[in-house]
Design a protein around this motif. Structure first.
Motif, PDB file in Angstrom:
ATOM      1  N   ASN A   1      29.790  45.728  40.757  1.00  0.00           N
ATOM      2  CA  ASN A   1      29.606  44.909  42.563  1.00  0.00           C
ATOM      3  C   ASN A   1      30.977  44.085  42.096  1.00  0.00           C
ATOM      4  N   SER A   2      31.536  43.997  40.931  1.00  0.00           N
ATOM      5  CA  SER A   2      32.925  43.708  41.935  1.00  0.00           C
ATOM      6  C   SER A   2      34.395  43.696  42.400  1.00  0.00           C
TER       7      SER A   2
ATOM      8  N   PHE B   1      37.877  43.402  31.381  1.00  0.00           N
ATOM      9  CA  PHE B   1      38.195  44.101  32.364  1.00  0.00           C
ATOM     10  C   PHE B   1      39.401  44.619  32.510  1.00  0.00           C
TER      11      PHE B   1
ATOM     12  N   GLU C   1      36.179  35.700  42.133  1.00  0.00           N
ATOM     13  CA  GLU C   1      35.789  36.519  41.421  1.00  0.00           C
ATOM     14  C   GLU C   1      36.682  36.498  39.914  1.00  0.00           C
TER      15      GLU C   1
ATOM     16  N   PHE D   1      27.431  39.193  43.851  1.00  0.00           N
ATOM     17  CA  PHE D   1      28.096  38.820  43.217  1.00  0.00           C
ATOM     18  C   PHE D   1      27.464  38.355  41.794  1.00  0.00           C
TER      19      PHE D   1
ATOM     20  N   PHE E   1      26.254  40.703  39.588  1.00  0.00           N
ATOM     21  CA  PHE E   1      27.440  41.042  38.574  1.00  0.00           C
ATOM     22  C   PHE E   1      27.713  40.293  37.863  1.00  0.00           C
ATOM     23  N   ILE E   2      27.712  38.725  37.914  1.00  0.00           N
ATOM     24  CA  ILE E   2      28.144  37.165  37.332  1.00  0.00           C
ATOM     25  C   ILE E   2      27.554  36.397  37.497  1.00  0.00           C
TER      26      ILE E   2
ATOM     27  N   PRO F   1      29.774  41.928  32.353  1.00  0.00           N
ATOM     28  CA  PRO F   1      28.749  43.368  32.924  1.00  0.00           C
ATOM     29  C   PRO F   1      28.785  44.333  32.237  1.00  0.00           C
TER      30      PRO F   1
ATOM     31  N   ILE G   1      36.291  34.648  36.295  1.00  0.00           N
ATOM     32  CA  ILE G   1      36.092  35.738  35.138  1.00  0.00           C
ATOM     33  C   ILE G   1      36.737  34.983  34.370  1.00  0.00           C
TER      34      ILE G   1
ATOM     35  N   GLY H   1      28.898  46.278  37.040  1.00  0.00           N
ATOM     36  CA  GLY H   1      30.388  45.675  37.042  1.00  0.00           C
ATOM     37  C   GLY H   1      30.826  46.658  38.338  1.00  0.00           C
TER      38      GLY H   1
ATOM     39  N   ARG I   1      36.150  36.357  47.926  1.00  0.00           N
ATOM     40  CA  ARG I   1      35.424  36.804  47.025  1.00  0.00           C
ATOM     41  C   ARG I   1      37.098  37.230  46.235  1.00  0.00           C
TER      42      ARG I   1
END
Length: 995
Positions: free
Chosen positions: A318-319, A293, A280, A339, A342-343, A351, A284, A316, A276
């Protein structure tokens, strides 16, 4: 050909929107238009965005004025010119200084001086970027002016402010409102001219046919102006793109933060976590959100360094990256957070990170952001004219009597009985309604951009001293300007202050680590309190509805609380899914009734949509919409649409896909209706989880340090309930409540052991300066030994002293209040006037012999009600009527569908509107044992038995039960009378007058 057009963002001056301006331009065959609002740029970006639809080339600028006096019009050649104009206006706005009559030199902007101003200034020399503006009206005077020879400096300046006479009338009314004057007394210099209307291209050219050079000059100037912003599909993020020195370095830093934070969040690193995290980070980086971020992390890092608590929520949450680096405290692996919410590849906006701080800390965090990042400003919102407010304003402008204005505002009139003035008020109120009235500051949004802020907008400087742009979040997002949400809330302040109070009141307690969320989640004592709804004072879970829901769901763990936080939202409730969710939660057999496909998509919520993520999953997996189309639903649920057309197109695709999949129409409609009911209300699961984390922190303190926690609740403005109810709650947990004491109390509430001393801040008429005076004296020279000692050391009027005596602040002396009061009067009068300087020698006080003056506890209770707003005695002790039933709240469970009479103190009451648009009332009471019960006044009785303020009510009705939670459907209710204040016994009562 129009270089000086106004929209209604020329506040309290203009009369139509920027879209109406474009429509007018199109109707009059105008190919190029300049929007130049008065000292305002709110509409500029949307004007540019929408102009293409009307086939018009947009030009933007500013009409610079001191009040209503026009000085010159600035026209931006390009984006840099727009920045120059914005910076110039903002400098004067921030400093609150008048604009100069001559504009400075702009490298990328033109300045147009109105013909009348040039005459008045007798300006002879013009810079390359300066022009003289000639309106149709000016053409009569131009041939007789020396400026007729300035052929290369003359351009057409035909202002556009009105469409017709009605607009002009509305404009005059707006100017009267702005100047707070009667329309009849409005100065002509405060108005525009009726001639400020748009002519067709043909008529305008005809008017200037004898001056072809003006037409050529104007066309040449306009041709050189090109301002553009990216919108919609062509937009790119305007946020700060690089946090450090390069994008590569930023990504390496983000990776390092994740590696450093991983062991704390995941002591055992599983494959799921690693996979994960890798996905991510790659996403990102690919979507260019790295700096976003890192900026959020930097803000949180600063807050942590100052000891500020925070809650990171929004999509956010969810990240896993946000969780690991400390922006949020929500584990997306534990909660299986979606996910793609979130994105996803279709999401061009970053997000949402809504970061909550204590209301006491937020301003410092905001100040840090402004210091830390170069191009920073607050986001604006538009406060519009509301209909009733406009009616009231116009009533004053027309000079109507207050009674007439009130009648019009409340709608207590017949159209046939209105005079001409009343009809005019209503006519123009309907026109002006929803016009922007003034700019305000968005509740949370902060912009941190790559370009200087003035590249996009002029800025204002509200009282708190942070520059604020002149546009709102809707156009901001369209242009790729994405806000950072920095909010203040009282829940975190309660947690922080409770910990500080515990350190002082319970020094033996080890240091409290409020971040031990996992420990709190698994604490049986905390979960037991949640399952019984014992959450008064805890942020987000203390309302009657939420406590009732927790009881119905028997919430006893973190996941259950996360679900409850979303189930209670109107989207789930209004679709009828809340009750169905509770049934399936309580009755496992009922879960089999769920549609098999929906149950497979949402097993955790038994096939029921509870979170925003569920809507995306259903749209994607049930109806076959792609993630881009599902994202349209997400934005629709967030209320961020300019129109519903896009949402409607997705609905059509949803229905056609379902038909192709062979679903029955009834099922398709049922599922779509659930989706539609979420609009504007749904929570992302991570958002609910973030709230649940804070609730667990509050509940930990409530469970183990209830008295200190309740003092913190009181000191931070309480929450859902009244002050007196939080005091009741503290008493239920073993507190001894004391009135303010001159030696032991402070401005705020204090606690010593189990004794809570109320703060002087509750005393309504006690002056702050007096409180500050005697608290400083006490701090410097010690406690007061007696009333005499207090009078010697503190300069105070007898009126202010009387407040302290009546509330019991001198109880420590052992003397009765009446005696203290008379002693105070005699001694202050004897001292007469004193200077503010301390005396070298204490005056000798004569001791006055006073007769025994009785003072009852009932008098004391009435003093408390008058001075504090509530008594420290129980309302049950104060009633004068007999109680006819000894039934208590806990007896309700034995009287299902039976009638019962309960007595209770009112805690909270509110109205709800039924589907038939009728009122019903929901009220919460506590019985003599302190236990809660709810009473519902349905539409048939709600008007017969109103609730009249705090006190004891007899509540008679039928006991109903829903999911183990009992309430009373009222048949009748009655407020019980209080004992009479003995000091007012000679005042005739209503009852005595009837005899």
């Amino acid at each position: 050909m129009y270089l000086n057009c106004h929209s209604y963002y020329s506040l309290r001056f203009g009369t139509f929107s920027e879209i109406e301006l474009l429509k007018m331009g199109q109707a009059n065959h105008i190919a190029t238009l300049a929007l130049t609002d008065i000292n305002n740029t709110s509409a500029c970006m949307n004007f540019v965005r929408k102009s293409k639809e009307y086939g018009i080339k947009p030009i933007i600028g500013i009409d610079f004025r001191n009040g209503a006096e026009q000085l010159y019009v600035g026209i931006a050649k390009n984006n840099e010119g727009f920045r120059e104009l914005n910076a110039f206006l903002s400098f004067h706005s921030h400093k609150n200084i008048k604009l100069p009559p001559i504009a400075p030199v702009f490298e990328h902007a033109y300045i147009i001086y109105p013909f009348e101003n040039v005459l008045q200034l007798e300006k002879i020399n013009f810079e390359a970027h300066e022009y003289i503006g000639i309106s149709v009206e000016n053409l009569r005077r131009l041939p007789f002016s020396k400026y007729k020879s300035y052929t290369d400096k003359l351009v057409i300046q035909q202002p556009v402010t009105f469409r017709n006479k009605r607009d002009f009338n509305a404009h005059r009314l707006l100017r009267a409102i702005a100047n707070n004057t009667l329309l009849s007394k409005l100065q002509q210099t405060e108005e525009g001219r009726l001639s400020e209307q748009m002519l067709s291209k043909e008529k305008l050219l005809e008017a200037f046919q004898d001056f072809p050079q003006l037409v050529t000059n104007t066309k040449t100037l306009m041709a050189q102006c090109n301002v553009g912003f990216g919108f919609g599909a062509s937009r790119v993020s305007q946020n700060q793109q690089v946090f450090g020195t390069s994008k590569e370095e930023d990504f390496n830093y983000l990776q390092q933060l994740c590696e450093d934070g991983l062991p704390k969040r995941y002591p055992t690193r599983t494959d799921a976590v690693s996979k994960r995290l890798a996905v991510e980070l790659e996403t990102i980086k690919k979507m260019d959100f790295v700096s976003y971020f890192l900026i959020n992390h930097d803000i949180v890092k600063y807050a942590n360094s100052k000891g500020y608590l925070h809650v990171g929520r929004g999509s956010g949450a969810n990240s896993i990256v946000a969780y690991i680096i400390g922006i949020t405290d929500v584990d997306p692996i534990e909660l299986d957070l979606y996910f793609e919410r979130f994105i996803n590849p279709y999401r061009v906006s970053p997000p949402d990170f809504d970061i909550d701080f204590s209301w006491k800390d937020r301003e410092d965090v905001t100040a840090y952001i402004f210091r830390r990042f170069k191009n920073t400003a607050l986001l604006a919102t538009y406060n519009t004219f509301k209909y009733r407010a406009v009616v009231r304003e116009l009533g004053k402008v027309f000079g109507l009597p207050k009674e007439e204005i009130d009648k019009l505002c409340k709608g207590h009139f017949s159209e046939n009985n209105l005079d001409d003035m009343g009809k005019l008020v209503l006519k123009y109120s309907a026109l002006i309604k929803d016009f922007p009235n003034y700019l305000s500051v968005h509740s949370a949004g902060i912009l941190i951009l790559d370009q200087p802020i003035h590249y996009y907008s002029a800025t204002d400087l509200p009282p708190k001293g942070f520059a604020t742009v002149q546009f709102d979040m809707i156009i901001a997002e369209d242009a790729g300007i994405f806000k950072f949400d920095i909010l203040g809330q009282r829940g975190l302040a309660k947690i922080k202050e409770a910990i500080e109070i515990i350190k002082v009141n319970r020094p033996e307690v080890p240091e409290i680590d409020i971040t031990q969320i996992e420990t709190f989640k698994n604490d049986a004592n905390i979960n037991n309190l949640l399952s019984r709804g014992k959450a008064i004072g805890a942020y987000y879970v203390e309302s009657p509805a939420m406590r009732g829901l927790m009881c119905k769901l028997k919430v006893n763990d973190y996941l259950g609380l996360v679900a409850a936080s979303s189930v209670i939202r109107p989207g789930v409730s209004s679709s009828g899914m809340k009750n169905e969710y509770i049934r399936r939660h309580r009755e496992p057999e009922r879960r089999k009734e769920a549609n098999a496909i929906l149950a497979q998509i949402m097993p955790e919520t038994y096939g029921i949509m509870v979170y925003q993520e569920d809507v995306l999953k259903v749209a994607n997996q049930f109806a076959g919409l792609d993630l881009g189309e599902a994202d349209v639903l997400r934005r629709g649920m967030s209320g961020k649409f300019r129109s519903r057309a896009e949402f409607t197109r997705v609905e059509e695709k949803f229905r056609s896909n379902c038909k192709a999949k062979g679903y029955p129409d009834a099922l398709t409609t049922e599922v779509w209706d659930q989706i539609a009911s979420f609009a504007g209300y749904a929570f992302a699961k991570g958002h609910s989880a973030s709230y649940a984390v804070e609730s667990y922190q509050s509940m930990y303190l409530k469970c183990y340090y209830p008295l200190e926690f309740m003092v913190a609740v009181l000191n931070n403005g309480g929450g859902f309930y009244s002050t007196e109810h939080y005091i009741h709650e503290a008493r239920m947990w073993g507190a001894q409540i004391h009135a303010p004491c001159i030696n032991l109390s402070d401005h705020h509430n204090t606690i010593k052991g189990v004794a809570i001393y109320l703060g002087f801040g509750y005393l309504k008429n006690l002056e702050n300066l007096v409180v500050q005076r005697f608290l400083t004296e006490r701090q410097l020279y010690g406690a007061f030994k007696s009333l005499d000692d207090f009078i010697d050391r503190v300069i105070i009027s007898i009126e202010q002293l009387a407040i302290l005596i009546r509330i019991g602040a001198f109880k420590f002396t052992g003397l009765e209040k009446n005696e203290l009061h008379w002693q105070g009067i005699f001694k202050i009068n004897a001292l007469k006037k004193r200077s503010g300087n301390p005396s070298l020698f204490k005056p000798k006080h004569k001791q006055f012999e006073l007769p025994k003056l009785a003072h009852s506890w009932v008098e004391e209770a009435y003093d408390q009600i008058e001075l504090l707003g509530f008594p420290l005695y129980s309302y049950f002790d104060l009633i004068s009527e007999e109680i006819l039933s000894d039934a208590k709240a806990q007896d309700m469970q034995h009287h299902h569908n039976k009638e019962l009479l309960l007595y209770g103190i009112l805690v909270n009451t509110r109205f709800n509107t039924t589907k038939n648009n009728k009122n019903m009332r929901l009220s919460t009471f506590v019985d003599q044992e302190g236990d809660y019960f709810d009473v519902v006044h349905f539409t048939n009785v709600v008007d017969k038995y109103p609730i009249h303020g705090m006190g004891v009510y007899a509540c008679y009705g039928k006991v109903t039960e829903e999911f183990g939670h009992c309430s009373i459907a009222a048949i009748w209710t009655k407020k019980l009378a209080f004992k009479t204040d003995p000091r007012a016994s000679d005042i005739p009562t209503f009852e005595s007058l009837k005899k």
